[in-house]
Motif scaffolding. Structure first.
Motif: not given
Length: 389
Positions: A141-164
């Motif tokens: 799982h990836i915890l992303a700090l910036f909002p534009f990052e989450a779509p990149l991981y979702k597209k690659a099929g990697i579990p991700v949460t935008y946490v601010g």
């Protein structure tokens, strides 16, 4: 029946990771008071109760040349950590940023069946985008700090949460510059410059003389100017003081602070800041800035060949355009920095526009970071299946 205590392995490689890690640890302890942490972290993570296996300073190097110089030691530490965590498997492993160090370790631990969280997305959107394939193999799982990052991981099929970003939760929405001037005994009549040459020793070595000469040139135009230089450690203070002596700058109105970077930024009319997390801090504190950076020529050449964007500063990356000047490497001369700072300082309209941009940025990044990150992690400690969020 007594529930077994959960153990989390966690590794942060520098001061910004220490801050992130400490807040996450506190949030996890609120949800799970008996949880234990072991790995690498700084004073903030240690204060939350972390068991330290190696000093964090061993990992705080940047750029190809610096990493090569310490390569054998860094690889040796990673090998020992891998042996420790494979022999004493934690219930979960969290790599806080430091992807060049953490991802290889995470690969090995995930292969052993240990859930792996990587906190802070590697900057695949800025350079080395091919790393996303390695990330997919290495993390749960990836915890992303910036909002534009989450779509990149979702597209690659990697579990991700935008946490601010935790700084957006920590820093005031409307900093009080007048009150800070009073607290620091600074007159509102003086033009105050905050100079932030970085938290790493290598950064301060590369930038100290340039910052000092920039101050000297500014004083020719603004004799009443005052310069605040917050530094993160006793070693970086020593390096800057040595540079002051070598540049014959001991009579300049430069005040070196031990920490207190946020106070200096709030009090300042304008900030000269080394590229890194401090640029985001400056933006969230709504101050105009000029971003700069210097590194060994070989490291610079290699990074330039791999980058995807024309900007390196986080405020510009988040805005998707140049909103503040960047003067890097050969362009980072005292003359250029002086001119950029004074141009912005006396442009009231540009300063007002920056404040509005930074206010919107603050609102977007304020997400209740530590709580949101902990909530994304807790299902892995309970063995639940975790979806992409």
């Amino acid at each position: 029946m007594i529930k077994p205590v959960k153990v989390i392995g966690i590794i942060a490689g520098e001061a910004s990771g220490d801050l992130l890690g400490s807040h996450l640890m506190e949030a996890l302890k609120r949800a799970m008071p008996d949880v234990r942490f072991i790995g690498i972290g700084g004073h903030k993570m240690q204060a939350v109760g972390m068991q330290v296996l190696f000093p964090m300073e061993k990992l705080a190097v940047r750029g190809y040349v610096e990493v090569l110089r310490h390569y054998c030691e860094i690889v040796g530490i990673r090998r020992k950590l891998q042996a420790h965590f494979c022999t004493n498997p934690p219930d979960l492993f969290i790599g806080v940023d430091a992807p060049d160090f953490n991802l290889d370790l995470e690969l090995k631990l995930k292969e052993r069946g240990i859930p792996v969280i990587h906190y802070v997305s590697p900057s695949i959107w800025a350079w080395r985008g091919e790393r996303i394939h390695k990330i997919k193999r290495a993390v749960s799982h990836i915890l992303a700090l910036f909002p534009f990052e989450a779509p990149l991981y979702k597209k690659a099929g990697i579990p991700v949460t935008y946490v601010g970003h935790p700084l957006a939760d920590m820093l005031p929405a409307v900093p009080n510059r007048a009150a800070m001037r009073v607290q620091m005994r600074l007159s509102m009549q003086n033009k105050v410059f905050a100079f932030l040459p970085g938290s790493r020793q290598s950064e301060v070595r590369f930038l100290a003389a340039t910052f000092i000469e920039t101050a000297r040139l500014i004083l020719q135009k603004l004799p009443e100017a005052i310069f605040l230089v917050p530094l993160a450690s006793s070693e970086t203070r020593r390096i800057f003081k040595e540079a002051l002596w070598q540049c014959d700058g001991h009579d300049l109105p430069i005040t070196i602070l031990f920490g207190h970077a946020h106070d200096a930024i709030i009090a300042a009319d304008i900030v000269l800041v080394a590229s890194g997390t401090a640029t985001l801090e400056t933006a969230l504190l709504k101050r105009p800035m000029v971003i700069t950076y210097k590194m060994p020529a070989l490291s610079w050449w290699l990074m330039q060949r791999k980058k995807y964007q024309p900007y390196v500063g986080l405020p510009n990356i988040l805005a998707g355009k140049f909103v503040v000047p960047e003067l890097l490497q050969k362009d980072a001369t005292p003359e250029n920095l002086r001119q950029a700072l004074l141009n912005l300082l006396f442009d009231d309209q540009a300063v007002a526009e920056l404040e509005a941009i930074f206010t919107d940025m603050h609102s977007t990044l304020r997400q209740g970071n530590a709580h949101k990150a902990a909530q994304a992690i807790l299902p892995y400690l309970s063995g639940q299946n975790c979806a992409i969020k």
